[in-house]
Motif scaffolding. Structure first.
Motif, short mmCIF file in Angstrom:
data_model
loop_
_atom_site.label_atom_id
_atom_site.label_comp_id
_atom_site.label_asym_id
_atom_site.label_seq_id
_atom_site.Cartn_x
_atom_site.Cartn_y
_atom_site.Cartn_z
N LEU A 99 0.82 -1.21 0.00
CA LEU A 99 0.00 0.00 0.00
C LEU A 99 0.86 1.26 0.00
O LEU A 99 0.57 2.22 -0.71
N ARG A 100 1.90 1.26 0.81
CA ARG A 100 2.78 2.44 0.87
C ARG A 100 3.41 2.71 -0.49
O ARG A 100 3.49 3.85 -0.94
N ASN B 184 3.59 5.95 -5.42
CA ASN B 184 3.72 6.00 -6.88
C ASN B 184 2.53 6.66 -7.57
O ASN B 184 2.69 7.39 -8.54
N ARG B 185 1.32 6.40 -7.04
CA ARG B 185 0.11 6.82 -7.75
C ARG B 185 -0.60 8.01 -7.13
O ARG B 185 -1.40 8.68 -7.80
N GLN C 112 -8.93 -4.08 -0.44
CA GLN C 112 -8.18 -4.97 -1.32
C GLN C 112 -9.11 -5.94 -2.03
O GLN C 112 -10.12 -6.38 -1.48
N GLN C 113 -8.77 -6.26 -3.28
CA GLN C 113 -9.50 -7.30 -4.01
C GLN C 113 -8.89 -8.65 -3.66
O GLN C 113 -7.77 -8.94 -4.01
N MET C 114 -9.65 -9.47 -2.92
CA MET C 114 -9.18 -10.77 -2.47
C MET C 114 -9.99 -11.87 -3.13
O MET C 114 -11.16 -11.68 -3.48
N THR D 236 -6.97 0.21 -8.62
CA THR D 236 -6.11 -0.65 -9.44
C THR D 236 -6.73 -2.05 -9.45
O THR D 236 -7.78 -2.28 -8.87
N SER D 237 -6.07 -2.99 -10.08
CA SER D 237 -6.58 -4.36 -10.10
C SER D 237 -6.60 -4.98 -8.71
O SER D 237 -7.36 -5.91 -8.46
#
Length: 289
Positions: free
Chosen positions: A10-11, A16-17, A52-54, A86-87
């Motif tokens: 995450l950091r 970056n984004r 998060q996508q889990m 993001t994905s």
């Protein structure tokens, strides 16, 4: 180790984004919910929620991509603002406000404020993601404990997979998880959180889910529909009949969801809730014979 890895991921992602967000002094804290782990990110002037996508969430019908799209197109002023998707992650603002007590929730139902909020959502433009209950039921079917299967249950599954769902009265963006835990009060403004099941569908399906999830009495349902008609679909009788058509679908969806959550978590409370719905279907089957 998984927690540390997620925090590091995450950091890096935020650095970056979202370069305007300085995470140097931020605290990252897991936030546990019914369907898994999210992260609260707190720092000087910063409060974000990272979801998060889990794989387990995907099985339950959760798509962070869809959640972000619905929030962007339909959630302005009702839900949190999307900052990054993001994905693997969805990062939104952390909404602050007062939690809704049981008494306050009953008042929102009785005075029509909850109906007005839901009608406002149902007037928003479609997200482009249509809810497919049969697809979701098929996915759940692959994940339930086969040792718990009965001939009656197999018959119910075949019935729902072969049946044609009710023709929508009106297509609209739906939240599909409205209860007092997903409501916040910001001053005089109600806000909705936890949009992970949101998609486009029939307004009566949303109301059927609301009534079942929150165990509305017949009188409470009638009062709610009367308030909703002042803001949304004006034909109360037609809407009430459509809600009744959707109730078996909602019951079966809940039954399957509880069974999958039992498989994922091992929490026997899900089995207790599932058993109550199983008995409802058994009684319904007996009465129809």
């Amino acid at each position: 180790m998984a927690t540390l890895s997620s925090e590091a991921q995450l950091r890096r992602l935020i650095s970056n984004r979202l370069p305007a967000v300085n995470t140097a002094g931020c605290h990252f804290r897991p936030v546990q919910g019914l369907t898994g782990e999210s992260w609260l990110i707190e720092g000087a002037g910063i409060r974000l929620l990272a979801r998060q996508q889990m794989p387990d969430k995907y099985v339950l019908g959760v798509s962070r991509r869809r959640e972000a799209r619905v929030l962007k197109r339909c959630g302005a002023g009702l839900g949190p603002q999307v900052l990054l998707q993001t994905s693997a992650w969805l990062i939104v603002e952390w909404l602050t406000g007062d939690n809704i007590s049981e008494a306050a929730f009953r008042a929102l139902i009785e005075n029509g404020e909850l109906a007005a909020l839901i009608a406002e959502l149902h007037h928003r433009p479609l997200s482009g993601y249509r809810l497919n209950l049969q697809q979701q039921l098929a996915r759940y079917w692959q994940r339930i404990d086969r040792r718990r299967m009965t001939p009656a249950w197999l018959s119910w599954q075949h019935t729902f997979m072969r049946s044609v769902p009710p023709q929508p009265l009106k297509l609209a963006p739906l939240h599909m998880d409205i209860h007092r835990g997903n409501l916040l009060l910001q001053g005089e403004r109600l806000r909705l959180i936890d949009w992970e099941y949101a998609a486009d569908g029939d307004i009566a399906l949303e109301l059927a889910a609301l009534f079942r999830f929150n165990q509305f009495s017949s009188a409470t349902q009638h009062n709610f529909l009367r308030h909703y008609a002042q803001h949304g679909y004006s034909d109360c009788g037609q809407l009430a009949a459509q809600v009744q058509r959707w109730l078996p679908w909602v019951d079966y969806l809940m039954l399957m969801w509880f069974e999958v959550r039992w498989q994922q978590s091992g929490d026997r409370e899900f089995l207790r809730w599932s058993a109550a719905l199983y008995q409802r279907f058994c009684l319904s089957s007996c009465c129809s014979q």
